[in-house]
Write a protein that holds these residues in place. Sequence first.
Motif, PDB file in Angstrom:
ATOM      1  N   THR A 190      71.434 -32.211 131.280  1.00  0.00           N
ATOM      2  CA  THR A 190      71.229 -31.507 132.443  1.00  0.00           C
ATOM      3  C   THR A 190      69.914 -31.728 133.126  1.00  0.00           C
ATOM      4  O   THR A 190      70.218 -31.951 134.122  1.00  0.00           O
ATOM      5  CB  THR A 190      71.489 -30.039 132.556  1.00  0.00           C
ATOM      6  OG1 THR A 190      72.726 -29.547 131.672  1.00  0.00           O
ATOM      7  CG2 THR A 190      71.514 -29.406 133.608  1.00  0.00           C
ATOM      8  N   ALA A 191      68.869 -31.781 132.270  1.00  0.00           N
ATOM      9  CA  ALA A 191      67.622 -32.124 132.977  1.00  0.00           C
ATOM     10  C   ALA A 191      67.661 -33.704 133.263  1.00  0.00           C
ATOM     11  O   ALA A 191      66.988 -33.902 134.221  1.00  0.00           O
ATOM     12  CB  ALA A 191      66.445 -31.877 131.777  1.00  0.00           C
ATOM     13  N   TYR A 192      68.244 -34.528 132.597  1.00  0.00           N
ATOM     14  CA  TYR A 192      68.130 -35.829 132.893  1.00  0.00           C
ATOM     15  C   TYR A 192      68.946 -36.336 134.142  1.00  0.00           C
ATOM     16  O   TYR A 192      68.466 -36.952 135.148  1.00  0.00           O
ATOM     17  CB  TYR A 192      68.870 -36.744 131.674  1.00  0.00           C
ATOM     18  CG  TYR A 192      69.159 -38.277 131.896  1.00  0.00           C
ATOM     19  CD1 TYR A 192      68.099 -39.289 131.992  1.00  0.00           C
ATOM     20  CD2 TYR A 192      70.441 -38.821 132.574  1.00  0.00           C
ATOM     21  CE1 TYR A 192      68.268 -40.314 132.176  1.00  0.00           C
ATOM     22  CE2 TYR A 192      70.647 -39.992 132.709  1.00  0.00           C
ATOM     23  CZ  TYR A 192      69.731 -40.892 132.555  1.00  0.00           C
ATOM     24  OH  TYR A 192      69.955 -41.925 133.122  1.00  0.00           O
ATOM     25  N   LEU A 193      70.187 -35.576 134.317  1.00  0.00           N
ATOM     26  CA  LEU A 193      70.909 -35.743 135.579  1.00  0.00           C
ATOM     27  C   LEU A 193      70.153 -35.120 136.651  1.00  0.00           C
ATOM     28  O   LEU A 193      70.233 -35.698 137.689  1.00  0.00           O
ATOM     29  CB  LEU A 193      72.169 -34.912 135.478  1.00  0.00           C
ATOM     30  CG  LEU A 193      73.411 -35.598 134.359  1.00  0.00           C
ATOM     31  CD1 LEU A 193      74.259 -34.532 134.264  1.00  0.00           C
ATOM     32  CD2 LEU A 193      73.646 -36.865 134.948  1.00  0.00           C
ATOM     33  N   ARG A 194      69.536 -34.165 136.742  1.00  0.00           N
ATOM     34  CA  ARG A 194      68.726 -33.489 137.745  1.00  0.00           C
ATOM     35  C   ARG A 194      67.268 -34.389 138.240  1.00  0.00           C
ATOM     36  O   ARG A 194      67.083 -34.469 139.216  1.00  0.00           O
ATOM     37  CB  ARG A 194      68.025 -32.006 137.319  1.00  0.00           C
ATOM     38  CG  ARG A 194      69.291 -31.167 137.230  1.00  0.00           C
ATOM     39  CD  ARG A 194      68.908 -29.636 136.661  1.00  0.00           C
ATOM     40  NE  ARG A 194      67.919 -29.326 137.712  1.00  0.00           N
ATOM     41  CZ  ARG A 194      68.493 -28.374 138.738  1.00  0.00           C
ATOM     42  NH1 ARG A 194      69.736 -28.211 138.760  1.00  0.00           N
ATOM     43  NH2 ARG A 194      67.754 -27.764 139.552  1.00  0.00           N
ATOM     44  N   GLU A 195      66.640 -34.874 137.103  1.00  0.00           N
ATOM     45  CA  GLU A 195      65.605 -35.607 137.330  1.00  0.00           C
ATOM     46  C   GLU A 195      65.839 -36.950 137.802  1.00  0.00           C
ATOM     47  O   GLU A 195      64.974 -37.648 138.932  1.00  0.00           O
ATOM     48  CB  GLU A 195      64.664 -35.923 135.829  1.00  0.00           C
ATOM     49  CG  GLU A 195      64.052 -34.244 135.426  1.00  0.00           C
ATOM     50  CD  GLU A 195      63.576 -34.743 134.163  1.00  0.00           C
ATOM     51  OE1 GLU A 195      63.338 -35.800 133.852  1.00  0.00           O
ATOM     52  OE2 GLU A 195      63.072 -33.536 133.799  1.00  0.00           O
ATOM     53  N   HIS A 196      66.780 -37.717 137.378  1.00  0.00           N
ATOM     54  CA  HIS A 196      67.077 -39.100 137.627  1.00  0.00           C
ATOM     55  C   HIS A 196      68.049 -39.337 138.748  1.00  0.00           C
ATOM     56  O   HIS A 196      68.165 -40.341 139.607  1.00  0.00           O
ATOM     57  CB  HIS A 196      67.598 -39.952 136.390  1.00  0.00           C
ATOM     58  CG  HIS A 196      66.452 -40.060 135.508  1.00  0.00           C
ATOM     59  ND1 HIS A 196      66.119 -39.107 134.474  1.00  0.00           N
ATOM     60  CD2 HIS A 196      65.605 -41.211 135.179  1.00  0.00           C
ATOM     61  CE1 HIS A 196      65.074 -39.621 133.697  1.00  0.00           C
ATOM     62  NE2 HIS A 196      64.770 -40.849 134.203  1.00  0.00           N
ATOM     63  N   HIS A 197      69.177 -38.442 138.747  1.00  0.00           N
ATOM     64  CA  HIS A 197      70.279 -38.517 139.794  1.00  0.00           C
ATOM     65  C   HIS A 197      70.312 -37.484 140.677  1.00  0.00           C
ATOM     66  O   HIS A 197      71.257 -37.398 141.609  1.00  0.00           O
ATOM     67  CB  HIS A 197      71.471 -38.701 139.016  1.00  0.00           C
ATOM     68  CG  HIS A 197      71.521 -39.841 138.115  1.00  0.00           C
ATOM     69  ND1 HIS A 197      71.787 -40.917 138.746  1.00  0.00           N
ATOM     70  CD2 HIS A 197      71.863 -39.869 136.589  1.00  0.00           C
ATOM     71  CE1 HIS A 197      71.891 -41.763 137.388  1.00  0.00           C
ATOM     72  NE2 HIS A 197      71.751 -41.196 136.502  1.00  0.00           N
ATOM     73  N   PHE A 198      69.495 -36.326 140.679  1.00  0.00           N
ATOM     74  CA  PHE A 198      69.207 -35.097 141.412  1.00  0.00           C
ATOM     75  C   PHE A 198      70.837 -34.460 141.578  1.00  0.00           C
ATOM     76  O   PHE A 198      71.337 -34.098 142.575  1.00  0.00           O
ATOM     77  CB  PHE A 198      68.776 -35.589 142.751  1.00  0.00           C
ATOM     78  CG  PHE A 198      67.705 -36.313 142.874  1.00  0.00           C
ATOM     79  CD1 PHE A 198      66.479 -35.894 142.384  1.00  0.00           C
ATOM     80  CD2 PHE A 198      67.578 -37.599 143.720  1.00  0.00           C
ATOM     81  CE1 PHE A 198      65.369 -36.627 142.382  1.00  0.00           C
ATOM     82  CE2 PHE A 198      66.486 -38.495 143.436  1.00  0.00           C
ATOM     83  CZ  PHE A 198      65.245 -37.981 143.041  1.00  0.00           C
ATOM     84  N   TYR A 199      71.350 -34.527 140.447  1.00  0.00           N
ATOM     85  CA  TYR A 199      72.773 -34.090 140.329  1.00  0.00           C
ATOM     86  C   TYR A 199      72.757 -32.666 139.481  1.00  0.00           C
ATOM     87  O   TYR A 199      72.260 -32.700 138.264  1.00  0.00           O
ATOM     88  CB  TYR A 199      73.582 -35.028 139.664  1.00  0.00           C
ATOM     89  CG  TYR A 199      75.211 -34.814 139.567  1.00  0.00           C
ATOM     90  CD1 TYR A 199      76.061 -34.673 140.529  1.00  0.00           C
ATOM     91  CD2 TYR A 199      75.614 -34.213 138.203  1.00  0.00           C
ATOM     92  CE1 TYR A 199      77.202 -34.392 140.387  1.00  0.00           C
ATOM     93  CE2 TYR A 199      77.077 -33.746 138.192  1.00  0.00           C
ATOM     94  CZ  TYR A 199      77.747 -33.644 139.477  1.00  0.00           C
ATOM     95  OH  TYR A 199      79.039 -33.545 139.271  1.00  0.00           O
ATOM     96  N   CYS A 200      73.591 -31.849 139.768  1.00  0.00           N
ATOM     97  CA  CYS A 200      73.898 -30.510 139.023  1.00  0.00           C
ATOM     98  C   CYS A 200      75.327 -30.269 138.869  1.00  0.00           C
ATOM     99  O   CYS A 200      76.182 -30.365 139.666  1.00  0.00           O
ATOM    100  CB  CYS A 200      73.434 -29.438 139.895  1.00  0.00           C
ATOM    101  SG  CYS A 200      73.655 -27.657 139.169  1.00  0.00           S
TER     102      CYS A 200
END
Length: 229
Positions: free
Chosen positions: A193-203
């Motif tokens: 979840t942290a990776y998606l938020r940091e690299h893709h700005f995805y939730c």
Amino acid sequence: RVKEAIQKEEKQKEANEKNRQKSIKEEEKERRDLVLKSALGSENKGFALLQKMGYKSGQALGKSGEGIVEPIPLNIKTGRSGIGHEELKKRKAEEKLENYRQKLHMKKQANEQAADQFRIRFKNKQEERKMEGDLRKSQRACQQLDMQKDIDVPKETWYWLEPEEEDKNDEEDKEDECTSSDLSVSEKLHILTAYLREHHFYCIWCGTAYEDSEDLSSNCPGDSAADHD
């Protein structure tokens, strides 16, 4: 016919009861009960003395009439048990009843604890299944977003969904990789979840890819399912 048979049987029992010779103890008990139920007469020396002192039948004892009216009851012991046997018997019965109540109480507590443990296990199992579903959803989203950025290899092998392998040897290797990982499902979900938020700005909870980190932080409630709930 049934009524006649019952009436005949009852009459036979009554006749047998009348014809039955009573034992000495039964005769003594009947005579004793008859004497105890009858009031004292003037032939009784004690009652005659009371009458000479001005006492009348049915009057309370004492100078001002504050005493008892009926004589103190006479309790005759007919059994062969020793003194205190009845008290001991009563105490044992009370202890037995108390032990039975304690056993029922302990059994009730054990049943309640078992029910609580079952509910906790069931709830944990449901939460674990939900987290596994969220992890698969995150892996699928991560794979799609990485491939859109021309990333052919995931940062970690478990960041993407594993493709189905037909070869049994490949399946065994995949199982070895899974078992070698020390991360739990919740830890993997948190990291991904942290990776998606940091690299893709995805939730994954919103199902939205934001424009940048500022847009993500201002419009997304948080990085967990609890925050979105």
